[in-house]
Design an enzyme around this catalytic site. Structure first.
Site, PDB file in Angstrom:
ATOM      1  N   SER A  77     118.069 -12.869  39.190  1.00 25.79           N
ATOM      2  CA  SER A  77     118.131 -13.918  40.204  1.00 25.79           C
ATOM      3  C   SER A  77     116.749 -14.546  40.361  1.00 25.79           C
ATOM      4  CB  SER A  77     118.644 -13.350  41.527  1.00 25.79           C
ATOM      5  OG  SER A  77     118.918 -14.388  42.444  1.00 25.79           O
ATOM      6  N   LYS A  80     114.274 -18.581  44.556  1.00 26.74           N
ATOM      7  CA  LYS A  80     114.890 -19.808  45.061  1.00 26.74           C
ATOM      8  C   LYS A  80     116.257 -19.554  45.695  1.00 26.74           C
ATOM      9  CE  LYS A  80     112.349 -22.702  41.800  1.00 26.74           C
ATOM     10  NZ  LYS A  80     111.442 -21.619  41.410  1.00 26.74           N
TER      11      LYS A  80
END
Length: 295
Positions: A77, A80
């Protein structure tokens, strides 16, 4: 010494039939899922594409990993995904939720690892700045106050592998990346390390924030709990709002969003992203005007 057999395969994660054939042939034990559309401004202009790749593709991989009893699934991931201001960040947050839901449903060791920018990786500002310096400038920075987290490629790889080993299923791991760095300071350092002087040999110009960009990215959010692990630079996000979302609701809403994305319904896709990720707050339009110099 042990040897590894490497089998390069080309496949689109949006095509489950192709993925099924790959899984059946190679029977992977561990899946590191890094495939995503990551370009923030482009995803602002192509929200349906971001959803079909970043969300639907992740859902396909998770289902196949469950069916084929993959030992570990590690989703890469991004910072953001924290209080996302961009379509890209919001789709990565939805993918995190899907990873956690898959772990709850299957009992398998599916985890997410969240971190910031990796120095020298594809799309990193460092190679871009070096190119701009090599051609005599100017070096382009979006805003004088933009800050980002950075780590090196070896450090990122090692910490991701450590997090994969620590995961029991459903965790969102966060890598401690130290303090954020001002991008303009990074640009100045690279210019000076090249034996040049800012303002005399090469200018730095400010081009304005691009669509979806924030001044500051976040790894740790006030009000959320982060638990330490055996590794001093790896933490676990303990409480997030996905714990309050019933599985059937998450599944139904994500499926509806994917169908809207397939139909190219841009505005409706963004509304569904907001429904799934309430903290998603789209950034305003980028600052206009002519680039400013930092002489």
């Amino acid at each position: 010494p042990p040897t590894s057999n490497i089998h390069p395969v080309i496949a689109d994660i949006r095509h489950p039939e192709r993925l099924q054939a790959v899984f059946e042939r190679y029977r992977p034990q561990i899946v590191f899922h890094t495939a995503a559309h990551k370009h923030v401004p482009l995803m602002e202009q192509n929200a349906p594409e971001a959803v079909t790749n970043n969300v639907e593709g992740t859902a396909h991989l998770l289902r196949l990993s469950e069916t084929h009893h993959v030992d570990r699934f590690v989703f890469i991931s991004t910072d953001k995904a924290v209080n996302p201001a961009s379509v890209m960040g919001a789709t990565k947050r939805v993918a995190e939720l899907l990873v956690q839901e898959s772990a709850r449903r299957s009992g398998q060791r599916h985890v997410a690892v969240r971190f910031g920018n990796v120095l020298g990786s594809r799309g990193s500002v460092v190679p871009l700045f070096r190119q701009q310096i090599a051609r005599g400038g100017p070096v382009e920075v979006t805003h004088p106050d933009v800050r980002r987290y950075f780590m090196t490629i070896p450090e990122a790889v090692q910490l991701v592998l450590q997090a994969a080993a620590l995961g029991q299923g459903g965790e969102v791991f966060l890598l401690d990346m130290g303090k954020p760095i001002r991008i303009v300071d990074l640009a100045r350092d690279l210019i000076e390390l090249s034996g040049l002087e800012v303002g005399r040999d090469i200018d730095i110009v400010y081009t304005g924030l691009r669509p979806g960009e924030k001044l500051f990215e976040e790894l740790f959010v006030e009000g959320e709990e982060y638990l330490p692990t055996r590794h001093e630079k790896i933490f676990i996000l303990h409480n997030s709002h996905d714990d309050l979302v019933p599985s059937v609701v998450l599944t139904r809403t994500v499926e509806a969003m994917i169908e809207l994305a397939r139909q190219g319904e841009d505005d409706l896709v963004r509304a569904k992203l907001k429904e799934i990720v309430p903290e998603y707050s789209p950034a305003g339009a980028p600052r206009g005007g002519q680039p400013r110099s930092s002489r």
